[in-house]
Scaffold this active site. Structure first.
Site, mmCIF file in Angstrom:
data_model
loop_
_atom_site.group_PDB
_atom_site.id
_atom_site.type_symbol
_atom_site.label_atom_id
_atom_site.label_comp_id
_atom_site.label_asym_id
_atom_site.label_seq_id
_atom_site.Cartn_x
_atom_site.Cartn_y
_atom_site.Cartn_z
ATOM 1 C CB SER A 58 -13.841 -7.108 9.236
ATOM 2 O OG SER A 58 -13.774 -6.034 9.072
ATOM 3 C CE1 TYR A 75 -9.971 -7.554 5.612
ATOM 4 C CE2 TYR A 75 -10.940 -6.160 5.551
ATOM 5 C CZ TYR A 75 -10.894 -7.095 6.321
ATOM 6 O OH TYR A 75 -10.052 -7.307 7.873
ATOM 7 C CE LYS A 93 -11.842 -10.300 7.150
ATOM 8 N NZ LYS A 93 -10.926 -11.376 7.238
HETATM 9 N N1 LIG Z 1 -5.914 -5.465 12.079
HETATM 10 C C1 LIG Z 1 -7.097 -4.454 12.168
HETATM 11 O O1 LIG Z 1 -7.517 -3.978 12.479
HETATM 12 C C2 LIG Z 1 -8.565 -6.520 11.606
HETATM 13 C C3 LIG Z 1 -9.478 -5.471 11.268
HETATM 14 C C4 LIG Z 1 -10.912 -5.851 11.329
HETATM 15 C C5 LIG Z 1 -10.765 -8.029 11.036
HETATM 16 N N2 LIG Z 1 -9.283 -7.940 10.991
HETATM 17 C C6 LIG Z 1 -8.570 -9.358 10.595
HETATM 18 O O2 LIG Z 1 -8.197 -10.154 10.992
HETATM 19 C C7 LIG Z 1 -7.088 -11.253 10.485
HETATM 20 C C8 LIG Z 1 -6.174 -11.390 11.808
HETATM 21 O O3 LIG Z 1 -5.318 -9.855 11.571
HETATM 22 P P1 LIG Z 1 -4.136 -9.047 11.680
HETATM 23 O O4 LIG Z 1 -5.076 -7.647 11.696
HETATM 24 O O5 LIG Z 1 -3.628 -9.891 13.014
HETATM 25 O O6 LIG Z 1 -3.283 -9.106 10.286
HETATM 26 P P2 LIG Z 1 -1.067 -9.555 10.979
HETATM 27 O O7 LIG Z 1 -0.675 -8.473 11.563
HETATM 28 O O8 LIG Z 1 -0.534 -9.051 9.239
HETATM 29 O O9 LIG Z 1 -1.286 -11.209 10.709
HETATM 30 C C9 LIG Z 1 -1.662 -11.886 9.794
HETATM 31 C C10 LIG Z 1 -1.259 -12.851 10.003
HETATM 32 O O10 LIG Z 1 -1.288 -13.880 8.835
HETATM 33 C C11 LIG Z 1 -0.144 -14.722 8.485
HETATM 34 N N3 LIG Z 1 -0.946 -14.434 6.366
HETATM 35 C C12 LIG Z 1 -1.201 -13.891 6.005
HETATM 36 N N4 LIG Z 1 -1.242 -13.727 4.779
HETATM 37 C C13 LIG Z 1 -1.512 -15.430 4.469
HETATM 38 C C14 LIG Z 1 -1.817 -16.669 4.044
HETATM 39 N N5 LIG Z 1 -1.785 -16.019 3.306
HETATM 40 N N6 LIG Z 1 -1.813 -17.537 4.376
HETATM 41 C C15 LIG Z 1 -1.406 -18.011 5.482
HETATM 42 N N7 LIG Z 1 -1.180 -16.835 6.175
HETATM 43 C C16 LIG Z 1 -0.931 -15.687 6.147
HETATM 44 C C17 LIG Z 1 0.127 -13.417 8.621
HETATM 45 O O11 LIG Z 1 1.902 -14.337 8.285
HETATM 46 P P3 LIG Z 1 2.748 -14.422 7.162
HETATM 47 O O12 LIG Z 1 2.988 -13.177 6.794
HETATM 48 O O13 LIG Z 1 4.075 -14.519 7.607
HETATM 49 O O14 LIG Z 1 2.155 -15.278 6.359
HETATM 50 C C18 LIG Z 1 0.296 -12.995 10.066
HETATM 51 O O15 LIG Z 1 -0.005 -14.877 10.384
HETATM 52 C C19 LIG Z 1 -7.533 -10.923 9.095
HETATM 53 O O16 LIG Z 1 -8.315 -11.493 9.494
HETATM 54 C C20 LIG Z 1 -8.448 -9.507 9.230
HETATM 55 O O17 LIG Z 1 -8.924 -9.722 8.645
HETATM 56 C C21 LIG Z 1 -8.179 -7.624 11.464
#
Ligand SMILES: NC(=O)c1ccc[n+]([C@@H]2O[C@H](COP(=O)([O-])OP(=O)(O)OC[C@H]3O[C@@H](n4cnc5c(N)ncnc54)[C@H](OP(=O)(O)O)[C@@H]3O)[C@@H](O)[C@H]2O)c1
Length: 259
Positions: free
Chosen positions: A151, A164, A168
């Protein structure tokens, strides 16, 4: 000489990928991107029901995916995931460490040691363990590509997101360490640092108009991303098109880090 020499580098036909956290958001988009370029994809999330539902959508589009429930914070689940992937598809070429957690927004001094351990376990140790578990198969297949989803917080911490951000930043160094030690096996490790992406994970930020306005003011492109805007970069890093990139961090943040 072939007219599509460079284009071929992006082809993932015959490659096998694992994507953690693929039931929605960035992980789902990346899994779809890899499948569109020909990969067989092991898609995972904690809930078998959610990942089965996403698999159904993928099957309808003719993609070869294998849905597996896996809590990345549970080491035995990680072992089972890798065994399952190898049994199903014969090996692993690509690992996308995407699943993460951020259960609280709070001042750093109010965060507990227990929370530190939980977040480190899910956000960093799982990527370390899963990479180690996939290495053997990648070695057998004469190479592989690991992509960690970090991130912009790994470079520039926001107040309230301290642990967090620490997690990261650790992923960025994990990729460099893997790249250094595993280059000799032709196993590459790189990082994607998304900025604000419209997913469930970040909903506390974008559902609050005041917070969203503040973010947008600080993003040169003046908007958050949608998850599909992370997928092309992941396909590039997973594929032969990035064959000379390793230990590197790529931001996809609308210019947030330069502002
Ligand atoms: N969204 C942002 O603004 C943003 C920005 C920078 C980085 N990121 C990074 O991008 C990545 C994905 O985030 P996202 O925004 O796409 O989140 P999201 O839409 O909430 O999706 C998260 C996914 O991870 C799964 N998950 C959550 N906890 C888990 C665990 N302990 N074990 C296995 N699976 C798990 C969830 O499914 P279940 O709940 O069914 O397990 C879901 O499939 C993360 O690493 C996050 O830090 C996101």
């Amino acid at each position: 000489m072939s007219g599509d020499r460079i284009k071929k580098g992006f082809d993932l036909t015959g490659k096998v990928a694992i994507v953690t956290g693929a039931s929605r958001g960035i992980g789902e988009s990346i899994a779809r991107g890899l499948a569109e370029f020909g990969a067989k994809v092991v898609i995972t999330s904690r809930s078998q029901e959610s990942i089965d539902a996403i698999a159904e959508n993928f099957y309808k589009d003719g993609f070869d995916v294998h849905p597996v429930a896996c809590h990345v914070g549970d080491e035995s689940n990680l072992h089972q995931l890798v065994e399952n992937a190898i049994q199903k598809y014969g090996g692993i070429d690509i690992l996308i460490n995407n699943a993460a957690t951020n259960p609280v927004y709070s001042p750093i001094e109010e965060m507990s040691g227990e929370l530190f351990d939980k977040m480190m376990n899910i956000n960093v140790k799982a990527a370390f363990t899963l990479s180690n578990l996939c290495l053997k198969s990648m070695q057998i297949r004469s190479g592989g590509s690991i992509v960690h989803i970090s991130s912009v917080e790994g470079f520039k911490p926001s107040a309230g997101l301290s642990l967090y951000s620490v997690n990261k930043a650790a992923l960025i160094m994990l990729a460099k360490a893997q790249a250094k030690e595993w280059g000799r096996y032709n196993v590459r490790s790189n990082v994607i640092c998304p900025g604000l992406v419209k997913t469930k994970f970040s909903s506390a930020l974008w559902k609050n108009q005041k917070v969203l306005d503040h973010w947008n003011e600080n993003i040169p492109l003046n908007r958050m991303a949608n998850p599909d805007e992370m997928a092309g970069l992941a396909v590039f890093l997973a594929s032969g098109a990035s064959s000379y990139c390793t230990g590197t961090t790529f931001t996809a943040d609308g210019g947030y880090l330069i502002s």
